[in-house]
Motif scaffolding. Structure first.
Motif, short mmCIF file in Angstrom:
data_model
loop_
_atom_site.label_atom_id
_atom_site.label_comp_id
_atom_site.label_asym_id
_atom_site.label_seq_id
_atom_site.Cartn_x
_atom_site.Cartn_y
_atom_site.Cartn_z
N HIS A 32 0.84 -1.42 0.04
CA HIS A 32 -0.36 0.23 0.36
C HIS A 32 1.39 1.48 0.34
O HIS A 32 -0.02 2.25 -0.99
CB HIS A 32 -1.07 -0.05 0.90
N GLU A 53 -2.13 6.93 -5.48
CA GLU A 53 -3.16 6.82 -5.51
C GLU A 53 -3.98 6.32 -5.83
O GLU A 53 -5.07 5.33 -4.74
CB GLU A 53 -3.84 8.34 -4.72
N ILE A 54 -4.11 6.18 -7.11
CA ILE A 54 -5.46 5.62 -7.15
C ILE A 54 -5.33 3.94 -7.48
O ILE A 54 -6.68 2.70 -7.78
CB ILE A 54 -5.22 5.66 -9.12
N ASP A 55 -4.41 3.08 -7.06
CA ASP A 55 -4.35 1.83 -6.93
C ASP A 55 -4.48 1.91 -5.64
O ASP A 55 -4.67 0.67 -5.22
CB ASP A 55 -2.79 1.34 -7.52
N ARG A 56 -4.05 2.38 -4.79
CA ARG A 56 -4.43 2.13 -2.98
C ARG A 56 -6.25 2.11 -2.56
O ARG A 56 -6.69 1.28 -2.17
CB ARG A 56 -3.93 3.78 -2.68
N ARG A 57 -6.99 2.99 -3.66
CA ARG A 57 -8.34 3.43 -3.40
C ARG A 57 -8.67 1.82 -4.09
O ARG A 57 -9.34 1.00 -3.95
CB ARG A 57 -9.01 4.14 -3.84
N LYS A 58 -7.80 1.10 -5.26
CA LYS A 58 -8.40 -0.27 -5.42
C LYS A 58 -8.18 -1.26 -4.67
O LYS A 58 -9.01 -2.15 -4.76
CB LYS A 58 -7.98 -0.81 -7.09
N ASP A 105 -7.71 -0.63 -1.99
CA ASP A 105 -8.88 -1.30 -0.32
C ASP A 105 -9.91 -0.93 -1.15
O ASP A 105 -10.36 -1.60 0.09
CB ASP A 105 -8.75 0.83 -0.25
N GLU A 106 -10.67 -1.27 -1.79
CA GLU A 106 -12.06 -1.68 -2.66
C GLU A 106 -11.52 -3.54 -2.26
O GLU A 106 -12.35 -3.82 -2.09
CB GLU A 106 -12.64 -1.07 -4.13
#
Length: 449
Positions: free
Chosen positions: A231, A236-241, A243-244
């Protein structure tokens, strides 16, 4: 700068491993951004079978093209209209009797993915064709952890007489690795979860499962440290993915844990124990299985899936939608308005379950689109009208854009008796399988792109 991640990167912990979803940091996505080529995102194929045919007046649209009026059954998928095609006129010749008399239900599922005419026997000398999913798995299955997944809501049987002299192996299996080798389907969502997220060896898997059960730990507890380290390195965009994705896995685990409890009656006494991981309620069972399919696709654990809602000739009742009679008995409606209305209810119930999957897949971004955009999913039956037992003009739906290969949102009318296997041959070729014929195909299906 973060190095490109491999699509095969795993989060690891004691006796557990988790494949990752497609992230922008992975080389395939970077290549996609550079080339704008949808083919660089994995293409998946899936087959979803429903039994006993369909109430065709509530299924088949009148108009063709993209301006067709949605029928009552198809209306249940209205929010996904732009993501599927209705295909009419397709035929499954292998399911016809060809002099063998009764047994249309068993033949309809045995032939559904093989296009073959199964040998009529209820003994050990079964004989069928190789199914389209296994043809694909043989050639391209090595591109993912599992060559294929065979799933369903009712267990497979490999022996017995299930339909007018046809073996139960025909009636309860639609995936065939060889002419005498049906692929039994997994019906326990907990077992599917363990396959997707277990360790790489049997010893690791057993150890992790034992610890999870003893201390009521989540699979995420085992890989959490690895996930935290990853993480920190992601944009940022991959962190959201990520986390989801982790949230979705945990949500499924919680629901699986609830499914293992006994159902309690009004007087506080358990009705009866359930097999581990298999919910008593069909809706919950089906949704958990659809979640397993979503996770398998999202992590590229497999690119080939088959799913049977029930076995051929199923006489299951559906009390949760106020259908107390058996499905098979209702399908022999003799033009009874009551029976046809009940069949239509069951049809809508099944397609609602499929709609749940479409919604899940369309909610997860991948590359330049969604998971659904990168799938080709066939939904339908090997029987048209259950009362007539006819195998022409079948109820077939093709969902997903196939990585841009399919122009969706249409009702495509083919000349009646067009082989269903023409569709399968087209799909095989689009998946990169070397094939110039499949089953009774006489060419690839036209007008899909």
């Amino acid at each position: 700068m973060l190095k490109s991640l491999s699509r095969r990167t795993l989060l690891r912990g004691m006796g557990a491993s988790m494949a990752l979803p497609l992230l922008d940091s992975m080389s395939s996505t970077r290549l996609l951004a550079a080339t704008s080529n949808p083919a660089d995102v994995p293409l998946r194929m899936g087959f979803f079978y429903v039994p006993n045919g369909m109430h065709m007046p509530d299924w088949k649209p009148i108009e063709g093209g993209d301006k067709y009026t949605m029928t009552p059954t198809l209306q249940r998928l209205a929010e996904h209209r732009s993501k599927f095609n209705v295909l009419t006129g397709l035929t499954l010749d292998g399911a016809r009797s060809h002099g063998d008399g009764g047994g249309d239900h068993a033949r309809s599922v045995a032939a559904f993915l093989t296009g073959a005419h199964p040998k009529k026997t209820n003994g050990a000398d079964i004989q069928n064709g190789v199914s389209v999913d296994q043809v694909a798995a043989e050639q391209i299955g090595g591109q993912s952890r599992f060559g294929s997944l065979e799933l369903g809501l009712e267990a497979s049987a490999q022996a017995g007489n299930c339909d007018s002299g046809y073996s139960c192996a025909y009636a309860s299996n639609m995936s065939w690795r060889g002419p005498t080798n049906p692929m039994a389907k997994e019906v326990d969502p907990g077992a599917v979860f363990d396959r997707l997220f277990a360790g790489q060896t049997t010893k690791e898997t057993r150890r992790a499962k034992s610890v999870r059960e003893k201390y009521r730990k989540s699979v995420l507890d085992f890989v959490l440290e690895d996930a935290k380290q990853l993480h920190k390195t992601l944009p940022e965009i991959d962190r959201r993915k990520l986390d989801e994705y982790l949230y979705a896995v945990r949500d499924v685990e919680k629901r699986l844990a609830g499914a293992e409890r006994l159902r309690i009656s009004e007087d506080g006494v358990p009705d009866y124990p359930r097999p581990s991981g298999v919910p008593q309620e069909l809706k919950e069972h089906s949704e958990l299985m659809m979640d397993m399919i979503t996770l398998a696709i999202q992590t590229d654990s497999t690119r080939i899936i088959s799913f049977m809602f029930t076995n051929a000739g199923s006489n299951r009742s559906y009390p949760d939608i106020d259908v107390k009679e058996g499905h098979h008995e209702l399908s022999h409606h003799g033009k009874s308005e009551h029976k046809q209305a009940q069949i239509a209810k069951i049809n809508r119930y099944h397609i609602d379950r499929f709609g749940y999957l479409l919604k899940r897949l369309s909610s997860i971004s991948e590359g330049d689109g969604t998971l659904l955009d990168h799938c080709m999913l066939v939904y339908g039956s090997g029987i048209s009208d259950g009362d007539r037992h006819n195998h022409d003009d079948l109820p077939i739906l093709l969902a997903g854009n196939g990585n841009g290969r399919i122009q969706t949102g249409r009702h495509i009318r083919y000349e009646n008796h067009t082989p269903l296997c023409n569709l399968y041959l087209w799909m095989l070729q689009e998946m990169g399988v070397k094939a110039d014929k499949f089953g009774d195909s006489n060419g690839v299906l036209k007008n899909l792109g």
